[in-house]
Design a protein around this motif. Structure first.
Motif, PDB file in Angstrom:
ATOM      1  N   ALA A 184       0.832  -1.211   0.000  1.00  0.00           N
ATOM      2  CA  ALA A 184       0.000   0.000   0.000  1.00  0.00           C
ATOM      3  C   ALA A 184       0.863   1.257   0.000  1.00  0.00           C
ATOM      4  CB  ALA A 184      -0.947  -0.007   1.197  1.00  0.00           C
ATOM      5  N   SER A 185       1.923   1.253   0.783  1.00  0.00           N
ATOM      6  CA  SER A 185       2.819   2.406   0.847  1.00  0.00           C
ATOM      7  C   SER A 185       3.492   2.646  -0.505  1.00  0.00           C
ATOM      8  CB  SER A 185       3.872   2.194   1.933  1.00  0.00           C
ATOM      9  OG  SER A 185       4.765   3.283   1.982  1.00  0.00           O
ATOM     10  N   ALA A 186       3.960   1.582  -1.134  1.00  0.00           N
ATOM     11  CA  ALA A 186       4.611   1.709  -2.439  1.00  0.00           C
ATOM     12  C   ALA A 186       3.645   2.250  -3.490  1.00  0.00           C
ATOM     13  CB  ALA A 186       5.186   0.367  -2.875  1.00  0.00           C
ATOM     14  N   LEU A 187       2.420   1.739  -3.496  1.00  0.00           N
ATOM     15  CA  LEU A 187       1.427   2.223  -4.460  1.00  0.00           C
ATOM     16  C   LEU A 187       1.097   3.692  -4.221  1.00  0.00           C
ATOM     17  CD1 LEU A 187      -0.950  -0.870  -4.581  1.00  0.00           C
ATOM     18  CD2 LEU A 187       0.393   0.030  -6.491  1.00  0.00           C
ATOM     19  N   HIS A 188       0.940   4.072  -2.963  1.00  0.00           N
ATOM     20  CA  HIS A 188       0.654   5.463  -2.618  1.00  0.00           C
ATOM     21  C   HIS A 188       1.802   6.371  -3.059  1.00  0.00           C
ATOM     22  CE1 HIS A 188      -0.659   9.020  -0.561  1.00  0.00           C
ATOM     23  NE2 HIS A 188       0.347   8.973   0.304  1.00  0.00           N
ATOM     24  N   LYS A 189       3.029   5.961  -2.777  1.00  0.00           N
ATOM     25  CA  LYS A 189       4.203   6.751  -3.171  1.00  0.00           C
ATOM     26  C   LYS A 189       4.318   6.864  -4.688  1.00  0.00           C
ATOM     27  CE  LYS A 189       5.968   7.576   0.920  1.00  0.00           C
ATOM     28  NZ  LYS A 189       5.664   8.828   1.548  1.00  0.00           N
ATOM     29  N   ALA A 190       3.793   5.868  -5.406  1.00  0.00           N
ATOM     30  CA  ALA A 190       3.816   5.890  -6.874  1.00  0.00           C
ATOM     31  C   ALA A 190       2.694   6.762  -7.448  1.00  0.00           C
ATOM     32  CB  ALA A 190       3.717   4.478  -7.430  1.00  0.00           C
ATOM     33  N   GLY A 191       1.874   7.337  -6.563  1.00  0.00           N
ATOM     34  CA  GLY A 191       0.842   8.256  -7.020  1.00  0.00           C
ATOM     35  C   GLY A 191      -0.556   7.678  -7.126  1.00  0.00           C
ATOM     36  N   TYR A 192      -0.754   6.461  -6.669  1.00  0.00           N
ATOM     37  CA  TYR A 192      -2.073   5.838  -6.736  1.00  0.00           C
ATOM     38  C   TYR A 192      -2.848   6.084  -5.441  1.00  0.00           C
ATOM     39  CZ  TYR A 192      -0.211   3.332 -10.740  1.00  0.00           C
ATOM     40  OH  TYR A 192       0.348   3.014 -11.942  1.00  0.00           O
ATOM     41  N   LYS A 193      -4.138   6.326  -5.581  1.00  0.00           N
ATOM     42  CA  LYS A 193      -5.008   6.411  -4.408  1.00  0.00           C
ATOM     43  C   LYS A 193      -5.239   4.974  -3.960  1.00  0.00           C
ATOM     44  CE  LYS A 193      -9.161   8.742  -2.772  1.00  0.00           C
ATOM     45  NZ  LYS A 193     -10.318   9.573  -3.169  1.00  0.00           N
ATOM     46  N   THR A 194      -4.770   4.643  -2.761  1.00  0.00           N
ATOM     47  CA  THR A 194      -4.670   3.246  -2.344  1.00  0.00           C
ATOM     48  C   THR A 194      -5.418   2.977  -1.047  1.00  0.00           C
ATOM     49  OG1 THR A 194      -2.489   3.165  -3.372  1.00  0.00           O
ATOM     50  CG2 THR A 194      -3.036   1.390  -1.851  1.00  0.00           C
ATOM     51  N   GLY A 195      -6.313   2.018  -1.100  1.00  0.00           N
ATOM     52  CA  GLY A 195      -7.016   1.556   0.085  1.00  0.00           C
ATOM     53  C   GLY A 195      -6.271   0.379   0.701  1.00  0.00           C
ATOM     54  N   LEU A 196      -6.370   0.264   2.010  1.00  0.00           N
ATOM     55  CA  LEU A 196      -5.741  -0.836   2.733  1.00  0.00           C
ATOM     56  C   LEU A 196      -6.755  -1.398   3.718  1.00  0.00           C
ATOM     57  CD1 LEU A 196      -3.250  -2.524   3.629  1.00  0.00           C
ATOM     58  CD2 LEU A 196      -2.655  -0.620   5.154  1.00  0.00           C
ATOM     59  N   TYR A 197      -7.017  -2.696   3.597  1.00  0.00           N
ATOM     60  CA  TYR A 197      -7.940  -3.372   4.502  1.00  0.00           C
ATOM     61  C   TYR A 197      -7.189  -4.495   5.196  1.00  0.00           C
ATOM     62  CZ  TYR A 197     -11.970  -6.039   6.204  1.00  0.00           C
ATOM     63  OH  TYR A 197     -12.876  -6.707   7.000  1.00  0.00           O
ATOM     64  N   THR A 198      -7.056  -4.390   6.521  1.00  0.00           N
ATOM     65  CA  THR A 198      -6.347  -5.391   7.313  1.00  0.00           C
ATOM     66  C   THR A 198      -7.154  -5.736   8.558  1.00  0.00           C
ATOM     67  OG1 THR A 198      -5.125  -3.676   8.505  1.00  0.00           O
ATOM     68  CG2 THR A 198      -4.055  -4.597   6.561  1.00  0.00           C
ATOM     69  N   SER A 199      -6.767  -6.818   9.205  1.00  0.00           N
ATOM     70  CA  SER A 199      -7.387  -7.193  10.477  1.00  0.00           C
ATOM     71  C   SER A 199      -6.428  -8.101  11.228  1.00  0.00           C
ATOM     72  CB  SER A 199      -8.715  -7.910  10.238  1.00  0.00           C
ATOM     73  OG  SER A 199      -8.502  -9.130   9.537  1.00  0.00           O
ATOM     74  N   PRO A 200      -6.544  -8.159  12.533  1.00  0.00           N
ATOM     75  CA  PRO A 200      -7.426  -7.355  13.371  1.00  0.00           C
ATOM     76  C   PRO A 200      -6.816  -5.977  13.602  1.00  0.00           C
ATOM     77  CG  PRO A 200      -6.119  -8.796  14.759  1.00  0.00           C
ATOM     78  CD  PRO A 200      -5.740  -9.114  13.319  1.00  0.00           C
ATOM     79  N   HIS A 201      -7.525  -5.147  14.314  1.00  0.00           N
ATOM     80  CA  HIS A 201      -6.983  -3.837  14.676  1.00  0.00           C
ATOM     81  C   HIS A 201      -6.228  -3.957  16.000  1.00  0.00           C
ATOM     82  CE1 HIS A 201     -11.024  -4.131  16.422  1.00  0.00           C
ATOM     83  NE2 HIS A 201     -10.546  -3.404  17.429  1.00  0.00           N
ATOM     84  N   LEU A 202      -5.335  -3.014  16.245  1.00  0.00           N
ATOM     85  CA  LEU A 202      -4.558  -3.044  17.493  1.00  0.00           C
ATOM     86  C   LEU A 202      -5.228  -2.242  18.593  1.00  0.00           C
ATOM     87  CD1 LEU A 202      -0.959  -2.634  16.050  1.00  0.00           C
ATOM     88  CD2 LEU A 202      -2.083  -4.732  16.820  1.00  0.00           C
ATOM     89  N   ILE A 203      -5.700  -1.031  18.261  1.00  0.00           N
ATOM     90  CA  ILE A 203      -6.290  -0.162  19.280  1.00  0.00           C
ATOM     91  C   ILE A 203      -7.746   0.161  18.971  1.00  0.00           C
ATOM     92  CG2 ILE A 203      -6.143   2.096  20.408  1.00  0.00           C
ATOM     93  CD1 ILE A 203      -3.065   1.908  19.870  1.00  0.00           C
ATOM     94  N   LYS A 204      -8.019   0.614  17.752  1.00  0.00           N
ATOM     95  CA  LYS A 204      -9.404   0.933  17.408  1.00  0.00           C
ATOM     96  C   LYS A 204      -9.754   0.399  16.020  1.00  0.00           C
ATOM     97  CE  LYS A 204      -8.663   5.601  15.698  1.00  0.00           C
ATOM     98  NZ  LYS A 204      -9.130   6.958  15.731  1.00  0.00           N
ATOM     99  N   PHE A 205     -11.016   0.119  15.841  1.00  0.00           N
ATOM    100  CA  PHE A 205     -11.507  -0.525  14.629  1.00  0.00           C
ATOM    101  C   PHE A 205     -11.095   0.212  13.362  1.00  0.00           C
ATOM    102  CE2 PHE A 205     -14.548  -1.077  11.251  1.00  0.00           C
ATOM    103  CZ  PHE A 205     -14.630  -2.457  11.163  1.00  0.00           C
ATOM    104  N   ASN A 206     -11.090   1.537  13.380  1.00  0.00           N
ATOM    105  CA  ASN A 206     -10.813   2.343  12.196  1.00  0.00           C
ATOM    106  C   ASN A 206      -9.475   2.006  11.544  1.00  0.00           C
ATOM    107  OD1 ASN A 206     -12.418   3.633  14.306  1.00  0.00           O
ATOM    108  ND2 ASN A 206     -12.789   5.214  12.794  1.00  0.00           N
TER     109      ASN A 206
END
Length: 191
Positions: free
Chosen positions: A31-53
């Motif tokens: 996701a970081s590489a795609l963002h740095k390359a200029g793409y609007k990049t979504g990232l969906y992971t689980s579980p969360h560490l502190i808050k759901f967001n």
């Protein structure tokens, strides 16, 4: 559920990541590489560490509380007359996919929750499937051997390039077989 919501998961390109160790880190790097390359990049992971967001981000920014509530209500309203009872993970995956479609991302980097073949995220049609190393995990659901677990993980392979850092030949044999069945190309990278 995706049909009910107008198939948001098909409105942007995706990269699907599964495996036992390193899934979250691999997703973050991609996701970081795609963002740095200029793409609007979504990232969906689980579980969360502190808050759901933390599970749902675009270009490193977490989904807002307001947007989370709005999309939750939208999905709940759509479900009122449907005979569907999504699990918590299916529901949260739907939120992520809707959010990414609404925000018109270029790429979504999607981490499998557990396994792959039967995972809620496996409704996507990825541009690339990534499989990190395989180990014995969730054996009550995925099987009690490396080949059985590799079979479940290989379920994300769908006629697309596949990248793995796996070294275990028993797992690689499973991936190679699935790639032949789906017309996919397997690339092994050193870890």
């Amino acid at each position: 559920l995706m049909e009910l919501l107008g198939h948001p998961e098909l409105k942007y390109k995706t990269i699907h990541v599964t495996g036992t160790n390193g899934k979250g880190s691999t997703c973050a790097f991609i996701a970081s590489a795609l963002h740095k390359a200029g793409y609007k990049t979504g990232l969906y992971t689980s579980p969360h560490l502190i808050k759901f967001n933390e599970r749902i981000k675009i270009n490193g920014t977490e989904i807002s509380e307001e947007k989370l509530i709005e999309l939750t209500e939208l999905i709940k309203n759509k479900l009122k007359n449907a005979k569907l009872q999504p699990t918590f993970f299916e529901f949260t995956t739907a939120i992520a996919f809707l959010y990414f479609a609404e925000q018109k991302i270029d790429y979504g980097v999607i981490e499998v929750g557990m396994g792959g073949r039967l995972d809620a995220t496996n409704v996507i049609k990825p541009e690339i499937a990534v499989i990190t190393n395989i180990g014995l995990e969730h054996t009550e659901h995925l099987g009690d051997t490396i080949p059985k677990i590799a079979f479940e993980k290989a379920g994300i392979i769908k006629s697309c390039p596949v990248v793995t850092a796996e070294n275990n030949q028993k797992a690689l044999d499973v991936f190679e077989k699935k790639c032949k069945e789906t017309g996919s190309r397997l690339t092994k990278v050193d870890n």
